[in-house]
Design an enzyme around this catalytic site. Structure first.
Site, PDB file in Angstrom:
ATOM      1  N   TYR A   1      -8.185  -7.887   3.786  1.00 20.17           N
ATOM      2  CA  TYR A   1      -7.580  -6.523   3.728  1.00 20.17           C
ATOM      3  C   TYR A   1      -8.701  -5.571   3.387  1.00 20.17           C
ATOM      4  O   TYR A   1      -8.931  -4.359   3.826  1.00 20.17           O
ATOM      5  CB  TYR A   1      -6.667  -6.447   2.667  1.00 20.17           C
TER       6      TYR A   1
ATOM      7  N   LYS B   1      -6.258   2.065  -0.392  1.00 19.02           N
ATOM      8  CA  LYS B   1      -4.886   2.016  -0.962  1.00 19.02           C
ATOM      9  C   LYS B   1      -5.098   2.218  -2.329  1.00 19.02           C
ATOM     10  O   LYS B   1      -4.270   2.873  -2.979  1.00 19.02           O
ATOM     11  CB  LYS B   1      -4.456   0.701  -0.457  1.00 19.02           C
TER      12      LYS B   1
END
Ligand code: NAD
Length: 261
Positions: free
Chosen positions: A155, A162
Site C-alpha cells: 500500500y 490516507k
C-alpha cells in the site's frame, strides 16, 4: 418521506459500476437524493454518463482534482444549478504504480506529492469550494483504508496519503462543526475495483482479510454505500470527525486461528 428527499449533492470518483462511489450513489438515489457526478477524463465519461443517467442525474461534468479550475467549475456549477450542496462523497485516490511498487523508502518526491495531492488535498479543496452552498445539516464523506494506521504490504505511499486524508477529515470536522456541517471518512475493507487492481497481489489480500475478519468474510461495496447513506443522513446527526470502519471487523481483531487449525 424518504431519508434523503430534497437533498442535493455531488459524488466524485465513480469510474464504473464496480466503484465504491457508485454503490454510494445507488443508496443515496434510492433514498431520494439528487446527485451530480464528476468524471476524470473522456474514457471514464463514457462509463459514468450512462450510469449517472440511469438514475436520472442531470449534472455530469469533468473534474480532475489536480486542477483548481476544474474543482471550481464542477462544484460551483452544481451549487449554482441547484442552489445548495447538502452532501459530498469524495471517493477517489491515485498513486503512481511505480511508487506503489518501489516501497516507501524509494518513493519519489513527485510520486509523494501526486498521491497526497489527489488522494488527500482534494478533500480540502472540494469541501472549501462547496462551503458557500452548504448549510447546517450538510455532510461530507470520504473513503480511506487501514493502510493509514497499519503497515499493509504493497500500500506504501497510498498509506501515507490516507493518513493525511484521515487527519484532514478530523480538522475539517473541527472547522465546519460550528456551522453544523459534519465530516466523516469510511475505512472500507478491500473490494475488487479498478483502483484496487493497482495494489500488488490484491487477490491474495482479499483471501487473507476474509480469513482474519471477525465476520469471516470480505465486505461488498453495497455495505459501504449503506454506511455512506447513514453518514450523510440525519441518522448520524451526532457523528463527526470519525474514521468509521466497514471492514467486516478486520481491524478489531488481534488474533484469530487460521481455518486449517
Ligand atoms: P475506482 O477506481 O472505482 O475509483 C477511483 C476513482 O478515482 C476513479 O473514478 C478515478 O477516476 C478517480 N480519480 C483518480 N485520479 C483522479 C483525479 N486526478 N481527479 C479526479 N478523480 C480521480 O476505485 P474505488 O476502489 O471505488 O476507490 C474509491 C475510493 O475508495 C478511493 O479513495 C479508494 O482509495 C477507497 N478505498 C478503496 C478500497 C478498495 O479495496 N477498493 C478500500 C478502501 C478504500
Amino acid at each position: 418521506m424518504k431519508l434523503m428527499e430534497g437533498k442535493k449533492g455531488i459524488i466524485l470518483g465513480v469510474a464504473n459500476d464496480k466503484s465504491i462511489g457508485w454503490a454510494c450513489a445507488k443508496q443515496l438515489h434510492d433514498a431520494g437524493a439528487t446527485i451530480g457526478f464528476s468524471y476524470l477524463n473522456d474514457a471514464i465519461e463514457k462509463r459514468v454518463r450512462p450510469l449517472a443517467e440511469s438514475i436520472g442525474a442531470e449534472y455530469i461534468e469533468k473534474c480532475d482534482v489536480t486542477k483548481d479550475e476544474e474543482i471550481e467549475s464542477f462544484v460551483k456549477g452544481f451549487g449554482e444549478k441547484y442552489g445548495q450542496i447538502d452532501f459530498i462523497v469524495h471517493s477517489l485516490a491515485f498513486a503512481d504504480g511505480e511508487d506503489l511498487k518501489a516501497g516507501v523508502l524509494n518513493t519519489s518526491r513527485d510520486g509523494f506529492k501526486l498521491a497526497n495531492d489527489i488522494s488527500a488535498y482534494s478533500l480540502i479543496a472540494v469541501t472549501r469550494e462547496a462551503r458557500p452552498y452548504m448549510k447546517e445539516g450538510s455532510a461530507v464523506v470520504s473513503m480511506t483504508y487501514l493502510g493509514s494506521t497499519r503497515v499493509v504490504e504493497g500500500y506504501n505511499v497510498m498509506g501515507i496519503a490516507k493518513a493525511a486524508l484521515e487527519t484532514a477529515n478530523m480538522y475539517l470536522a473541527h472547522d465546519l462543526g460550528p456551522d453544523g456541517i459534519r465530516v466523516n471518512t469510511i475505512s472500507a475493507g478491500p473490494i475488487k475495483t479498478l483502483a484496487a487492481s493497482g495494489v500488488p497481489r490484491f487477490k491474495a489480500m482479499l483471501k487473507r482479510f476474509a480469513d482474519s475478519a471477525a465476520l469471516g468474510r470480505n465486505v461488498v461495496a453495497e455495505e459501504v454505500g449503506k454506511t455512506c447513506l447513514y453518514l450523510l443522513s440525519d441518522l448520524s446527526s451526532g457523528v463527526t470527525g470519525e474514521t468509521h470502519y466497514v471492514d467486516a471487523g478486520y481491524q478489531t481483531m488481534g488474533f484469530k486461528h487460521p481455518k486449517e487449525d
